[in-house]
Design a protein around this motif. Sequence first.
Motif, mmCIF file in Angstrom:
data_model
loop_
_atom_site.group_PDB
_atom_site.id
_atom_site.type_symbol
_atom_site.label_atom_id
_atom_site.label_comp_id
_atom_site.label_asym_id
_atom_site.label_seq_id
_atom_site.Cartn_x
_atom_site.Cartn_y
_atom_site.Cartn_z
ATOM 1 N N ILE A 1 0.841 -1.208 0.000
ATOM 2 C CA ILE A 1 0.000 0.000 0.000
ATOM 3 C C ILE A 1 0.872 1.253 0.000
ATOM 4 C CG2 ILE A 1 -1.609 1.341 1.415
ATOM 5 C CD1 ILE A 1 -2.904 -1.351 2.172
ATOM 6 N N MET A 2 1.950 1.249 0.779
ATOM 7 C CA MET A 2 2.844 2.416 0.807
ATOM 8 C C MET A 2 3.585 2.581 -0.522
ATOM 9 S SD MET A 2 2.550 4.174 3.525
ATOM 10 C CE MET A 2 0.818 3.837 3.603
ATOM 11 N N CYS A 3 3.900 1.486 -1.196
ATOM 12 C CA CYS A 3 4.514 1.583 -2.534
ATOM 13 C C CYS A 3 3.525 2.186 -3.533
ATOM 14 C CB CYS A 3 4.989 0.212 -3.002
ATOM 15 S SG CYS A 3 6.408 -0.417 -2.105
ATOM 16 N N CYS A 4 2.260 1.792 -3.434
ATOM 17 C CA CYS A 4 1.227 2.404 -4.285
ATOM 18 C C CYS A 4 1.105 3.888 -3.996
ATOM 19 C CB CYS A 4 -0.113 1.721 -4.064
ATOM 20 S SG CYS A 4 -0.197 0.025 -4.627
ATOM 21 N N PHE A 5 1.147 4.254 -2.709
ATOM 22 C CA PHE A 5 1.098 5.664 -2.333
ATOM 23 C C PHE A 5 2.272 6.424 -2.937
ATOM 24 C CE2 PHE A 5 2.445 8.952 0.759
ATOM 25 C CZ PHE A 5 1.386 9.824 0.594
ATOM 26 N N LEU A 6 3.451 5.846 -2.859
ATOM 27 C CA LEU A 6 4.630 6.486 -3.430
ATOM 28 C C LEU A 6 4.479 6.663 -4.933
ATOM 29 C CD1 LEU A 6 7.462 7.589 -2.908
ATOM 30 C CD2 LEU A 6 8.328 5.279 -3.269
ATOM 31 N N SER A 7 3.938 5.658 -5.614
ATOM 32 C CA SER A 7 3.753 5.792 -7.066
ATOM 33 C C SER A 7 2.724 6.881 -7.388
ATOM 34 C CB SER A 7 3.347 4.458 -7.682
ATOM 35 O OG SER A 7 2.045 4.101 -7.294
ATOM 36 N N TYR A 8 1.644 6.975 -6.605
ATOM 37 C CA TYR A 8 0.662 8.037 -6.824
ATOM 38 C C TYR A 8 1.283 9.406 -6.607
ATOM 39 C CZ TYR A 8 -3.125 4.559 -6.733
ATOM 40 O OH TYR A 8 -3.946 3.518 -7.010
ATOM 41 N N LYS B 1 3.559 10.240 -9.512
ATOM 42 C CA LYS B 1 2.749 10.593 -10.680
ATOM 43 C C LYS B 1 2.206 12.016 -10.570
ATOM 44 C CE LYS B 1 0.382 6.751 -11.548
ATOM 45 N NZ LYS B 1 -0.780 5.885 -11.794
ATOM 46 N N ILE B 2 1.717 12.371 -9.400
ATOM 47 C CA ILE B 2 1.199 13.713 -9.180
ATOM 48 C C ILE B 2 2.322 14.744 -9.330
ATOM 49 C CG2 ILE B 2 0.272 15.271 -7.409
ATOM 50 C CD1 ILE B 2 -1.357 12.847 -6.397
ATOM 51 N N PHE B 3 3.487 14.430 -8.809
ATOM 52 C CA PHE B 3 4.624 15.345 -8.886
ATOM 53 C C PHE B 3 5.079 15.534 -10.341
ATOM 54 C CE2 PHE B 3 9.227 16.186 -8.713
ATOM 55 C CZ PHE B 3 9.193 17.371 -8.003
ATOM 56 N N ILE B 4 5.110 14.477 -11.106
ATOM 57 C CA ILE B 4 5.574 14.571 -12.494
ATOM 58 C C ILE B 4 4.557 15.332 -13.353
ATOM 59 C CG2 ILE B 4 5.982 13.200 -14.573
ATOM 60 C CD1 ILE B 4 7.337 11.130 -12.778
ATOM 61 N N HIS B 5 3.278 15.097 -13.135
ATOM 62 C CA HIS B 5 2.247 15.737 -13.948
ATOM 63 C C HIS B 5 1.815 17.106 -13.423
ATOM 64 C CE1 HIS B 5 1.900 12.304 -16.492
ATOM 65 N NE2 HIS B 5 1.650 11.500 -15.462
#
Length: 104
Positions: free
Chosen positions: A86-93, A96-100
């Motif tokens: 779950i924390m890895c998913c949070f990190l990916s989200y 993604k938000i930071f890049i976009h």
Amino acid sequence: MYIDVVLLIILMVVVIMFFKRFSSFVFFMAIVDILLRILTFIKNNIGLPDVSALIGKYIPASIPAIIDKYADGIVNIILQWAFVIIMCCFLSYIIKIFIHKKKI
């Protein structure tokens, strides 16, 4: 005795029922864990012993601390790994938000 785990489960069910998206569940878990860790930091670094004792008595240190308190053996390992996923998913989200993110 089981107030912290019952409250966490009730809040997870409410988040799942109202938002119905996996990303909302992931953000909720991350928000709760970060809040618990901030409160633990305050407990350890505040100069008021009454407040430290109150936080130490009623508020767990983190979600993995709750898992360790109420589960053992293979169930503990499975829940710990689920939390890491779950924390890895949070990190990916967050990435993604930071890049976009658009420039202001």
